[in-house]
Design a protein around this motif. Structure first.
Motif, short mmCIF file in Angstrom:
data_model
loop_
_atom_site.label_atom_id
_atom_site.label_comp_id
_atom_site.label_asym_id
_atom_site.label_seq_id
_atom_site.Cartn_x
_atom_site.Cartn_y
_atom_site.Cartn_z
N ARG A 30 -9.38 -0.97 6.22
CA ARG A 30 -8.27 -0.43 5.45
C ARG A 30 -8.76 0.77 4.64
N PHE A 31 -8.09 1.88 4.79
CA PHE A 31 -8.42 3.10 4.05
C PHE A 31 -7.37 3.26 2.95
N ALA A 32 -7.81 3.17 1.72
CA ALA A 32 -6.91 3.22 0.57
C ALA A 32 -7.21 4.47 -0.26
N THR A 406 5.50 12.41 -1.98
CA THR A 406 5.54 10.99 -2.32
C THR A 406 4.60 10.23 -1.39
N PRO A 407 3.70 9.42 -1.92
CA PRO A 407 2.76 8.71 -1.05
C PRO A 407 3.47 7.87 0.01
N GLY A 432 -4.23 7.13 4.89
CA GLY A 432 -4.42 6.06 3.91
C GLY A 432 -4.76 6.57 2.53
N LEU A 433 -5.40 7.75 2.45
CA LEU A 433 -5.76 8.31 1.14
C LEU A 433 -4.52 8.71 0.35
N GLY A 438 -2.53 1.68 1.16
CA GLY A 438 -3.60 1.86 2.12
C GLY A 438 -3.11 1.71 3.54
N VAL A 439 -3.90 2.22 4.48
CA VAL A 439 -3.58 2.14 5.90
C VAL A 439 -4.75 1.46 6.60
N GLU A 440 -4.44 0.41 7.34
CA GLU A 440 -5.49 -0.29 8.09
C GLU A 440 -5.47 0.17 9.54
#
Length: 463
Positions: A30-32, A406-407, A432-433, A438-440
């Motif tokens: 997961r990239f957060a 917007t994220p 994901g940033l 976050g994006v896995e």
């Protein structure tokens, strides 16, 4: 042992590529959000130039020295194949390599199948080299490479006299026998492809007479620049707005000393990451800015991206600069399809930037993305939708409605399917940033094919 040394040691022992990358099972991550990207980083060497440095060095007589070589799985696959055909290739230090070539026409019959792993560039260009040698070679690769079509290379090389036995659909595993002498041809590229162009030119090196490629749409020109640098007799002329690239056969290549600039395709992930992450001010050093590769920077600047070219210079015949990138409010645009060949590998991460822009971004003319390591149009459309973006998939592009900064929502219980495609994995890591949760991604292992230090540099830039 460091990861790069372990990789090189394993490849020298000729262990199958699938074992090196895929035997341990998927590595989801997961990239957060990590906060602003700041400071100074340097991305690995350009993959296209790294491949060609090894190949042209292997055809020169004498020692070619290369610094800044990309030491990813794809380039190591090229080095292994060239060793199997007689070249002496040694790593002398971090990114430092020595190649003692066999001369044009001097490639030897490999004793076993050439394992290309995930590298389409290695496969197509080496097919070109072998096409004008009187040897037989078998090509194998991983599941992703074995699904990619080779017909676009097989067609012109067959016209030159090479013969092929491929799997159904013109895919790997594949066996080919070169022709000696091969037949010079004039070949018009039906689609913009630097790999097909290069394969024909490389076959022409050991073919009597003049081999010509007609290029209706310009593609990356590293082969032309570097072949001239190695001493090949190559001319490029414009005829009716098309490039006619001709190479004289029976060439003699002279060894060179090459400094590989940073890969703009690798820099692309950090350029977009800095643009979409609030508070970012990042300097990316030593990025190659060949005009046939710099389309992403042009498009991002058109969208309002704050990208400054610092210390512009020329290294080894290639334009290079440091890039200072600051967080920017991007605006959606209609991307000119004519620019696609100069940024074809960067569209996945551009789609991420578009998802955070204000308004609509429209892309077209991207049929080539359907036959990369994955169907990148379908893969990125699905990935961005799963992360909360609004995306419409077209036959030859995507339409993306941006979030105006917007994220993105991010992924919840499902992981993004990357299809073993390194650029999908890294693009969605960047997404994901700029997400809430976050994006896995389902598997980070393929990242090592082109950018083994990606996660390390990401941590450095955000620390």
């Amino acid at each position: 042992m460091c990861p790069v040394k372990a990789l090189i040691a394993s490849r020298r022992n000729r262990k199958p590529f699938v074992t090196n990358i895929l035997s341990s099972g998927p590595t989801p991550k997961r990239f957060a959000p990590l906060g602003p990207l700041r400071g100074t980083i340097r991305v690995p060497g350009d993959k296209s130039i790294s491949h060609r440095s090894l190949m042209f060095g292997a055809l020169a007589v004498g020692e070619t020295k290369v610094s800044g070589l990309l030491e990813g799985h794809d380039v190591i696959a090229t080095a292994d194949a060239l060793r199997a055909m007689g070249a002496t290739i040694d790593r002398t230090g971090e990114g430092e390599w020595s190649i003692h070539g066999v001369g044009v026409g001097g490639l030897l019959q490999p004793k076993q199948a050439l394992d290309m792993g995930n590298s389409g560039t290695s496969t197509r260009l080496l097919m070109g080299l072998i096409a004008s040698h009187g040897i037989t070679a078998s090509f194998v690769g991983d599941a992703s490479l074995s699904a990619r079509p080779m017909g676009r290379v097989i067609e012109p090389l067959s016209q030159m006299g090479a013969s092929f036995t491929s799997s159904p659909g013109g895919t790997l595993p594949l066996m080919m026998t070169g022709s000696l002498p091969a037949v010079p041809i004039t070949y018009r590229l039906p689609v913009a492809s630097a790999q097909v162009k290069s394969a024909v030119l490389l076959a022409g090196l050991n073919t009597p007479g003049i081999t010509t490629v007609i290029e209706p749409v310009p593609t990356r020109d590293h082969s032309e620049r570097m072949l001239k640098g190695f001493g090949a007799e190559l001319t490029v002329v414009e005829v009716d707005e098309e490039r006619h690239i001709s190479i004289h056969g029976d060439a003699e290549l002279s060894p060179q000393t090459i400094t590989v600039p940073g890969d703009p395709s690798s820099a692309a992930f950090f350029i977009v990451a800095a643009l979409i992450t609030e508070g970012s001010d990042l300097l990316i050093e030593n990025v190659g800015l060949n005009a046939t590769r710099a389309g992403l920077i042009t498009v991002l600047q058109q969208m309002g991206g704050d990208i400054e070219l610092v210390n512009q210079r020329e290294v080894g015949g290639e334009p290079v600069a440091d890039l200072r990138v600051k967080h920017s409010r991007l605006t959606g645009i209609e991307v000119d399809p004519a620019i696609a060949p100069s940024m074809i590998d960067e569209f996945p991460v551009l789609f991420v930037a578009a998802s955070l822009a204000k308004g609509r971004t429209t892309t077209s003319g991207l049929d080539e993305l359907r036959v990369k390591e994955s169907d990148r149009l379908a893969a990125m459309a699905a990935a961005l939708k799963a992360s909360g973006a609004i995306v419409e998939e077209l036959e030859d592009g995507l339409i993306i409605e941006g979030s105006d900064g917007t994220p993105l929502r991010g992924t919840k219980d499902e992981a993004i399917i990357t299809h073993l495609d390194h650029r999908i994995a890294m693009s969605m890591a960047v997404a994901g940033l700029a997400s809430k949760s976050g994006v896995e991604v389902d598997d980070t292992r393929p990242i090592a094919t082109s950018f083994p230090t990606f996660e390390e540099l990401l941590r450095k830039a955000s620390s």
